[in-house]
Design an enzyme around this catalytic site. Structure first.
Site, PDB file in Angstrom:
ATOM      1  N   THR A  43       0.832  -1.207   0.000  1.00  0.00           N
ATOM      2  CA  THR A  43       0.000   0.000   0.000  1.00  0.00           C
ATOM      3  C   THR A  43       0.862   1.252   0.000  1.00  0.00           C
ATOM      4  O   THR A  43       0.637   2.179  -0.783  1.00  0.00           O
ATOM      5  CB  THR A  43      -0.949   0.005   1.209  1.00  0.00           C
ATOM      6  OG1 THR A  43      -1.897  -1.053   1.068  1.00  0.00           O
ATOM      7  CG2 THR A  43      -1.705   1.326   1.303  1.00  0.00           C
ATOM      8  N   ASN A  86      -6.289  -9.827  -6.543  1.00  0.00           N
ATOM      9  CA  ASN A  86      -6.378 -10.347  -5.181  1.00  0.00           C
ATOM     10  C   ASN A  86      -7.692 -11.054  -4.877  1.00  0.00           C
ATOM     11  O   ASN A  86      -7.793 -11.778  -3.891  1.00  0.00           O
ATOM     12  CB  ASN A  86      -6.171  -9.213  -4.176  1.00  0.00           C
ATOM     13  CG  ASN A  86      -7.104  -8.048  -4.428  1.00  0.00           C
ATOM     14  OD1 ASN A  86      -7.008  -7.381  -5.452  1.00  0.00           O
ATOM     15  ND2 ASN A  86      -8.019  -7.791  -3.504  1.00  0.00           N
ATOM     16  N   GLN A  90       0.191  -9.838  -4.633  1.00  0.00           N
ATOM     17  CA  GLN A  90      -0.239 -11.234  -4.660  1.00  0.00           C
ATOM     18  C   GLN A  90       0.660 -12.131  -5.497  1.00  0.00           C
ATOM     19  O   GLN A  90       0.610 -13.348  -5.361  1.00  0.00           O
ATOM     20  CB  GLN A  90      -1.677 -11.328  -5.199  1.00  0.00           C
ATOM     21  CG  GLN A  90      -2.731 -10.723  -4.304  1.00  0.00           C
ATOM     22  CD  GLN A  90      -2.919 -11.481  -3.008  1.00  0.00           C
ATOM     23  OE1 GLN A  90      -2.476 -12.618  -2.850  1.00  0.00           O
ATOM     24  NE2 GLN A  90      -3.575 -10.850  -2.053  1.00  0.00           N
ATOM     25  N   SER A 107       4.850  -6.853  -1.194  1.00  0.00           N
ATOM     26  CA  SER A 107       4.352  -6.999   0.170  1.00  0.00           C
ATOM     27  C   SER A 107       4.928  -8.257   0.796  1.00  0.00           C
ATOM     28  O   SER A 107       5.024  -9.298   0.138  1.00  0.00           O
ATOM     29  CB  SER A 107       2.820  -7.078   0.166  1.00  0.00           C
ATOM     30  OG  SER A 107       2.326  -7.269   1.474  1.00  0.00           O
ATOM     31  N   GLY A 108       5.302  -8.180   2.068  1.00  0.00           N
ATOM     32  CA  GLY A 108       5.914  -9.326   2.733  1.00  0.00           C
ATOM     33  C   GLY A 108       4.932 -10.338   3.287  1.00  0.00           C
ATOM     34  O   GLY A 108       5.184 -11.545   3.268  1.00  0.00           O
ATOM     35  N   HIS A 109       3.786  -9.866   3.794  1.00  0.00           N
ATOM     36  CA  HIS A 109       2.944 -10.775   4.571  1.00  0.00           C
ATOM     37  C   HIS A 109       2.086 -11.705   3.730  1.00  0.00           C
ATOM     38  O   HIS A 109       1.280 -12.460   4.271  1.00  0.00           O
ATOM     39  CB  HIS A 109       2.081  -9.997   5.570  1.00  0.00           C
ATOM     40  CG  HIS A 109       0.972  -9.197   4.959  1.00  0.00           C
ATOM     41  ND1 HIS A 109      -0.340  -9.604   5.007  1.00  0.00           N
ATOM     42  CD2 HIS A 109       0.975  -8.027   4.303  1.00  0.00           C
ATOM     43  CE1 HIS A 109      -1.097  -8.698   4.412  1.00  0.00           C
ATOM     44  NE2 HIS A 109      -0.317  -7.726   3.975  1.00  0.00           N
ATOM     45  N   THR A 155      13.361   5.525  10.479  1.00  0.00           N
ATOM     46  CA  THR A 155      14.280   4.475  10.912  1.00  0.00           C
ATOM     47  C   THR A 155      13.936   3.158  10.235  1.00  0.00           C
ATOM     48  O   THR A 155      12.781   2.719  10.255  1.00  0.00           O
ATOM     49  CB  THR A 155      14.212   4.299  12.438  1.00  0.00           C
ATOM     50  OG1 THR A 155      14.533   5.542  13.058  1.00  0.00           O
ATOM     51  CG2 THR A 155      15.170   3.220  12.907  1.00  0.00           C
ATOM     52  N   CYS A 164      -9.313  -5.578   2.740  1.00  0.00           N
ATOM     53  CA  CYS A 164      -9.469  -4.141   2.991  1.00  0.00           C
ATOM     54  C   CYS A 164     -10.901  -3.677   2.807  1.00  0.00           C
ATOM     55  O   CYS A 164     -11.273  -2.598   3.258  1.00  0.00           O
ATOM     56  CB  CYS A 164      -8.560  -3.343   2.050  1.00  0.00           C
ATOM     57  SG  CYS A 164      -6.810  -3.677   2.321  1.00  0.00           S
TER      58      CYS A 164
END
Length: 381
Positions: free
Chosen positions: A71, A151, A179, A198-200, A243, A328
């Protein structure tokens, strides 16, 4: 036990990834921006992760910045390119009507700034054809944004072919690969200007992703001319200040490595689950949404005849965890904008259910019981 069939929304963190994340949270906790030994070790680790992750899509390390997820990457790509469009008078953007809200809403914002956004509907197949995009191309077209894998339906979009076509023009291509990253690697090695990751979705923690901004030899060997949308610190080429979340970055790299090593096993397992579902539900009347010859093995979108999708979610919640669409927007009871854009009948579009899985999570799936549950719902009317 409830079987988790919502992996398109998120996946559990792989234990091997969790171990890496914990290590960089506790044993190696330095700030990558610090100049002492702790910070130096963290910075070196981040650069190793950057090099590896960039390589997975055929990019150079300095072409990848870390973000909080797809996102944020989408917002940086779309909103960050807008000033260039405003300066050059190129205010035309092409996208599809089936994009994730993380693309549609930034583009809605740009429309309010005077950009013309051209939406392509894919038809019942759920696939946007390259020709349909190229027919809309104009001299003032700044950008095309097309997702890699939808998705909701799992339909793969022809982003590699589109990248090769657009490479002969001055129009940039952005691909939301949330995806598809890790699952269809060859597509993303194509000359795509900007890729959101995206990682998750691949067993990494939530809250980490990346944006690839690839150079173009034909455009003075420059990356897309993005401007920052956030300020403060100058990290990540000043495009994503703050950071660096070293533990999450290391988790993303580890998850990507695991997925690369085990992709063939994952794909075979995902296809086996798909076959089990389709065969086990064969006696139940349903419509498969999206062209199955162009679909990933781990997403299946079904509309059961005479069965309300919300009733399915409530009644069968102790059997399976599925979704009515994107995580979402699944809290909304409005018909899926994806299925609606495909031109599907109202009774199909309003009752689509997305089944998505990681093979290791579905060992306890009882498809026969699921089929019986659907039949009971139908009899209730």
């Amino acid at each position: 036990m409830v079987t988790y069939l919502d992996a398109a929304a998120t996946t559990p963190v792989d234990q091997r990834v969790a171990d890496v994340v914990l290590h960089w949270m506790t044993a190696e906790f330095g700030n990558a921006g610090s100049r002492h030994e702790y910070g130096t070790r963290a910075k070196r680790a981040v650069e190793r992760a950057r090099e590896y992750l960039a390589g997975t899509v055929g990019a150079e390390p300095d072409e990848l910045i870390f973000t909080s997820g797809a996102t944020e990457s989408n917002n940086i790509a779309l909103l960050g390119l807008a000033p260039h469009g405003e300066r050059t008078g190129r205010r035309h953007i092409i996208t599809s009507a089936i994009e994730h809200k993380a693309v549609l809403e930034p583009l809605e914002h740009l429309a309010g700034r005077g950009f013309e956004v051209d939406f392509i509907k894919p038809g019942p197949s759920g696939r946007v054809e390259v020709e349909a995009v190229m027919e809309r191309l104009r001299p003032d077209t700044l950008l095309v944004s097309l997702m890699h894998v939808n998705n909701e339906t799992g339909v793969i979009q022809p982003v590699a072919d589109l990248a090769r076509e657009l490479r002969t023009t001055a129009t940039y291509l952005h691909v939301d690969a949330a995806q598809g990253y890790g699952k269809i690697p060859d597509d993303l090695v194509a000359p795509i200007d900007m890729i959101s990751i995206s990682g998750h979705k691949i067993g990494a923690p939530k809250g980490v992703g990346a944006l690839v901004t690839r150079r173009r030899e034909d455009l003075d060997d420059e990356r897309p001319p993005l401007e920052p949308i956030m300020f403060g610190g100058g990290q990540e080429r000043k495009l994503r200040p703050g950071t660096l979340p070293v533990p999450l970055i290391m988790g993303l790299a580890e998850a990507s490595r695991i997925f690369e090593d085990e992709r063939a096993q994952w794909q075979a397992g995902a296809e086996e689950v798909r076959s089990r579902l389709l065969e086990g539900l064969a006696g139940v009347r349903f419509h498969v949404n999206g062209a199955q010859e162009h679909v990933v093995p781990h997403i299946l979108n079904l509309s059961f005849e005479e069965v309300d999708s919300e009733a399915f979610l409530v009644t069968l919640k102790d059997l399976v965890a599925v979704a009515t669409g994107s995580a979402c927007t699944s809290a909304s009871y409005t018909p899926s904008h994806v299925l609606t854009a495909m031109g599907l009948p109202d009774n199909v579009a309003s009752n689509g259910l997305r089944f998505s899985w990681f093979p290791a999570q579905v060992d306890g799936l009882d498809v026969a019981e699921l089929a019986r549950g659907v039949e009971k719902l139908r009899r209730r009317g």
